[in-house]
Scaffold this motif. Structure first.
Motif, short mmCIF file in Angstrom:
data_model
loop_
_atom_site.label_atom_id
_atom_site.label_comp_id
_atom_site.label_asym_id
_atom_site.label_seq_id
_atom_site.Cartn_x
_atom_site.Cartn_y
_atom_site.Cartn_z
N ARG A 78 8.59 -6.26 8.86
CA ARG A 78 7.70 -5.77 7.81
C ARG A 78 8.48 -5.26 6.60
O ARG A 78 9.50 -4.59 6.74
CB ARG A 78 6.82 -4.64 8.34
CG ARG A 78 5.71 -4.20 7.37
CD ARG A 78 4.81 -3.18 8.02
NE ARG A 78 5.49 -1.90 8.19
CZ ARG A 78 5.58 -0.97 7.23
NH1 ARG A 78 5.06 -1.18 6.04
NH2 ARG A 78 6.20 0.16 7.47
N ARG A 79 7.97 -5.59 5.44
CA ARG A 79 8.49 -5.06 4.18
C ARG A 79 7.41 -4.17 3.58
O ARG A 79 6.32 -4.63 3.26
CB ARG A 79 8.85 -6.17 3.21
CG ARG A 79 9.40 -5.67 1.87
CD ARG A 79 9.56 -6.81 0.90
NE ARG A 79 10.55 -7.76 1.36
CZ ARG A 79 11.85 -7.61 1.17
NH1 ARG A 79 12.32 -6.56 0.54
NH2 ARG A 79 12.70 -8.53 1.61
N ASP A 81 5.21 -2.13 0.99
CA ASP A 81 4.82 -2.41 -0.39
C ASP A 81 4.49 -1.08 -1.08
O ASP A 81 3.46 -0.48 -0.81
CB ASP A 81 3.62 -3.34 -0.43
CG ASP A 81 3.20 -3.70 -1.85
OD1 ASP A 81 3.95 -3.35 -2.80
OD2 ASP A 81 2.15 -4.32 -2.01
N SER A 83 4.40 -0.89 -4.48
CA SER A 83 4.15 -1.22 -5.88
C SER A 83 2.90 -0.54 -6.43
O SER A 83 2.79 -0.36 -7.65
CB SER A 83 4.03 -2.75 -6.05
OG SER A 83 2.99 -3.27 -5.23
N HIS A 84 1.97 -0.18 -5.55
CA HIS A 84 0.74 0.46 -6.03
C HIS A 84 0.59 1.89 -5.50
O HIS A 84 -0.51 2.43 -5.44
CB HIS A 84 -0.48 -0.36 -5.61
CG HIS A 84 -0.47 -1.76 -6.13
ND1 HIS A 84 -0.56 -2.05 -7.47
CD2 HIS A 84 -0.37 -2.96 -5.48
CE1 HIS A 84 -0.52 -3.37 -7.64
NE2 HIS A 84 -0.40 -3.93 -6.46
#
Length: 245
Positions: A78-79, A81, A83-84
């Motif tokens: 898993r990476r 996230d 970004s939000h």
């Protein structure tokens, strides 16, 4: 002691030993974010176990957030996230509800010795070299957030010579590209407090104005701290929502 440890490991269920072996590969970087895990059949053959045993090991990795299954494709490391992540705390939409993307202005980067407090967060020795990054996040030219970020100097030294135009708006992809350091997870803590003169100036506020303070401790796949940051944001733009299920 080593013999005792080996005996304990041999007494562990087979699925747990497979889980530990895969986890070790992830934490040591042999399996990187986005890499495809061996199939259940491949693992069962290589470890001499039934496919159901291999499946249980992968289930543990999924349940603990290390990997994710993608239907029809397989199971991948898993990476995370991020970004939000700001959208959890601030209204980042225009009047029509269209998502806005914060832009970053790098104010400075320097090397300095770790204070006792920051050394404790980053689990490094006091006075060891750190990298301090200062920046402002803006939405439509309005300053939303002032950030001071601290990184272990030994792991992030390439950032000191990176040209300003190569930084971009998101730091975590930059850490991976320039320093080969990947953030796996982060813990955010929120409180309110008065803005010191410097952050207040960059946010267009009077010193002492109440702001939201977000501290973040980010860790890598090896569970060692990679980043500690203090972000101060305007309370008039603050918005927090959380789903309870």
């Amino acid at each position: 002691m080593q013999a005792d440890s080996q005996q304990d490991e041999m007494r562990s269920p087979r699925y747990y030993r497979i889980y530990q072996a895969l986890l070790s590969e992830i934490q040591q970087g042999s399996l990187k974010p986005g890499d495809l895990l061996p199939s259940e059949m491949s693992l069962s053959q290589s470890h001499g176990v039934a496919p159901g045993t291999a499946r249980k090991a992968i289930d543990m990795l999924v349940d603990r957030g290390w990997v994710e299954r993608q239907h029809g494709r397989g199971t991948f490391v898993r990476r995370a996230d991020f970004s939000h992540s700001l959208a959890r705390f601030f209204r980042l939409t225009d009047r029509e509800g269209v998502q806005l993307h914060p832009q970053s202005e790098l104010l400075g980067i320097r090397e300095l010795p770790a204070t006792a407090d920051i050394a404790r967060h980053l689990e490094v020795a006091e006075h060891s070299p750190l990298i301090e990054i200062e920046r402002v996040r803006r939405v439509d030219a309005l300053a939303l957030l002032h950030e001071v970020i601290y990184l272990p100097g030994a792991r992030f030294s390439p950032l000191l010579s990176l040209p300003t135009e190569e930084w971009g708006d998101l730091l975590y992809p930059l850490y991976e590209r320039v320093c080969a350091e990947v953030v796996f997870r982060a813990t955010d803590t929120l409180c309110a407090g008065p803005a010191p003169e410097g952050p207040a100036h960059h946010l267009g506020l009077e010193p002492g104005t109440q702001v939201i303070e977000i501290t973040r401790l980010a860790r890598g796949y090896d569970e060692k701290p990679l980043e500690w940051r203090l972000s101060r944001g305007r309370l008039d733009l603050f918005h927090y929502s959380f789903d309870i299920r």
